[in-house]
Every structure is written in structure tokens, then in C-alpha cells.
Design a protein around this motif. Structure first.
Motif, PDB file in Angstrom:
ATOM      1  N   ILE A   1     -14.114 -48.863  14.109  1.00  0.00           N
ATOM      2  CA  ILE A   1     -13.558 -49.308  15.387  1.00  0.00           C
ATOM      3  C   ILE A   1     -14.692 -49.987  16.146  1.00  0.00           C
ATOM      4  CG2 ILE A   1     -12.417 -48.590  17.516  1.00  0.00           C
ATOM      5  CD1 ILE A   1     -11.736 -45.931  15.829  1.00  0.00           C
ATOM      6  N   VAL A   2     -14.530 -51.271  16.437  1.00  0.00           N
ATOM      7  CA  VAL A   2     -15.598 -52.018  17.104  1.00  0.00           C
ATOM      8  C   VAL A   2     -15.144 -52.400  18.507  1.00  0.00           C
ATOM      9  CG1 VAL A   2     -17.112 -54.018  17.009  1.00  0.00           C
ATOM     10  CG2 VAL A   2     -16.419 -52.877  14.894  1.00  0.00           C
ATOM     11  N   ILE A   3     -15.841 -51.835  19.503  1.00  0.00           N
ATOM     12  CA  ILE A   3     -15.550 -52.098  20.906  1.00  0.00           C
ATOM     13  C   ILE A   3     -16.625 -53.003  21.504  1.00  0.00           C
ATOM     14  CG2 ILE A   3     -15.262 -51.014  23.172  1.00  0.00           C
ATOM     15  CD1 ILE A   3     -14.240 -48.512  21.537  1.00  0.00           C
ATOM     16  N   GLY A   4     -17.868 -52.801  21.092  1.00  0.00           N
ATOM     17  CA  GLY A   4     -18.988 -53.591  21.602  1.00  0.00           C
ATOM     18  C   GLY A   4     -19.016 -54.992  21.010  1.00  0.00           C
ATOM     19  N   GLU A   5     -19.867 -55.834  21.576  1.00  0.00           N
ATOM     20  CA  GLU A   5     -19.957 -57.246  21.190  1.00  0.00           C
ATOM     21  C   GLU A   5     -21.112 -57.498  20.219  1.00  0.00           C
ATOM     22  OE1 GLU A   5     -17.813 -59.658  22.143  1.00  0.00           O
ATOM     23  OE2 GLU A   5     -16.631 -58.240  23.313  1.00  0.00           O
ATOM     24  N   ARG A   6     -20.987 -58.591  19.460  1.00  0.00           N
ATOM     25  CA  ARG A   6     -22.033 -59.114  18.575  1.00  0.00           C
ATOM     26  C   ARG A   6     -22.502 -58.088  17.538  1.00  0.00           C
ATOM     27  NH1 ARG A   6     -23.108 -60.067  23.615  1.00  0.00           N
ATOM     28  NH2 ARG A   6     -24.787 -58.547  23.639  1.00  0.00           N
TER      29      ARG A   6
END
Length: 182
Positions: free
Chosen positions: A51-56
């Protein structure tokens, strides 16, 4: 700025909240949530959920049946390492390697998406909650509805093939060389 490596045979349920981190999973079925930015995640073997919430962030799934849940716009991944993508936000970009395919879920609807090109292609998606419309923007993609529900879609680009749910589909085309099947 640090690195975490999991022991083999371990099942991980990890939440990464810092920035510029590196996490290397194990051969178990991991659940990894990335809230920070500019991190590298390697889930390795097993049936993993990332699960990817943060950027880059850069993520890889490894062997197994892997799901990538996307709430960020700027994420780098190899589509061949994931069997399913789930949009947690209303817009984003999926990057597909040549001739690769995956399941994509957004707003309770499921689509099988295939890159028809031998080159890497990006597919942008936008969901408008007010009118329940999904926009797909890209070139050389086959998009098949798996939901069994009526679709309201806008197709923008060149060489898109869309297969509806054989329901009351509404398809708007803003491109060329498209094929639309009911």
C-alpha cells in the motif's frame, strides 16, 4: 535514511512512516504500507500486498501473487511484478512494460488492462465521483471490464480497445484508431 531487511520465512505486517527508507521483505506473505516519501521497497517472494500512500517511492513485488494499492501519484514499479492494482485515490498513472497486463480496480469496478505495445506505456486514470465516470488516457491499451456492471468511461488516446460489460455502457471516445466492443 536507513535500511531494514526481514528474516527469511517471516511474514511481515510493516508500516513505514519515515522518508528515504529501504525495506527488503522476506519469502512470506507480506503487507507493507509506505506512508513516507522517496523510499525503496522490495517485497521479495510470497503473495504480497503493498500500500503506497507517500510520494516518489519505488516498489517491486517479486515472485508470487502481488497487489499494489496506490494512493500516490508519483510511484515507480514494474507492472510485471504485480497481478493487481487497486486505486485508493481518484487519479494516478500506471506504467506497463511491453505486452504486460494486470487487473486494475477503481471505484468498485474491475478491469483487465493490457499494453498492446512492445514498449513501456503509461496509462493515466481519473475517477469523477460526481458523475461516476472513469477516464483512461494513454496509447495502445486493451481494457476489458470485469465488473459485470454498466461502465461510464472516457477513452483518451490512440489505439485503445475497450470491452464493455454487456450492460448499459456509456463510452466517450476522445482519440483515434479505437475499437469498442459491447
Amino acid at each position: 535514511n536507513f535500511k531494514i531487511t526481514s528474516a527469511l520465512g517471516q511474514v511481515n505486517n510493516v508500516v513505514l512512516e519515515g522518508n528515504e527508507m529501504e525495506f527488503i521483505g522476506s519469502d512470506g506473505n507480506d503487507t507493507i504500507t509506505v506512508k513516507g516519501n522517496d523510499s525503496t521497497i522490495q517485497a521479495k517472494e510470497g503473495d504480497d500486498r503493498i500500500i503506497v500512500i507517500g510520494e516518489r517511492n519505488t516498489v517491486s513485488g517479486g515472485a508470487g501473487s502481488n497487489t499494489l494499492e496506490i494512493a500516490a501519484k508519483n510511484i515507480t514499479f514494474q507492472s510485471s511484478e504485480f497481478d493487481k492494482f487497486v486505486a485508493l485515490k481518484s487519479e494516478g498513472t500506471l506504467s506497463f512494460e511491453g505486452n504486460d497486463s494486470a487487473i486494475f480496480e477503481i471505484a468498485g469496478k474491475s478491469y483487465e488492462i493490457k499494453n498492446l505495445s512492445a514498449d513501456i506505456e503509461n496509462l493515466n486514470f481519473y475517477y469523477n465521483d460526481a458523475n461516476n465516470t472513469i477516464t483512461f488516457e494513454g496509447n495502445n491499451f486493451e481494457i476489458k471490464s470485469n465488473s459485470g456492471q454498466a461502465n461510464k468511461v472516457i477513452l483518451q488516446g490512440d489505439g485503445i480497445e475497450f470491452w464493455g460489460a454487456e450492460e448499459d455502457d456509456r463510452v466517450t471516445l476522445r482519440g483515434s484508431n479505437a475499437k469498442i466492443y459491447g
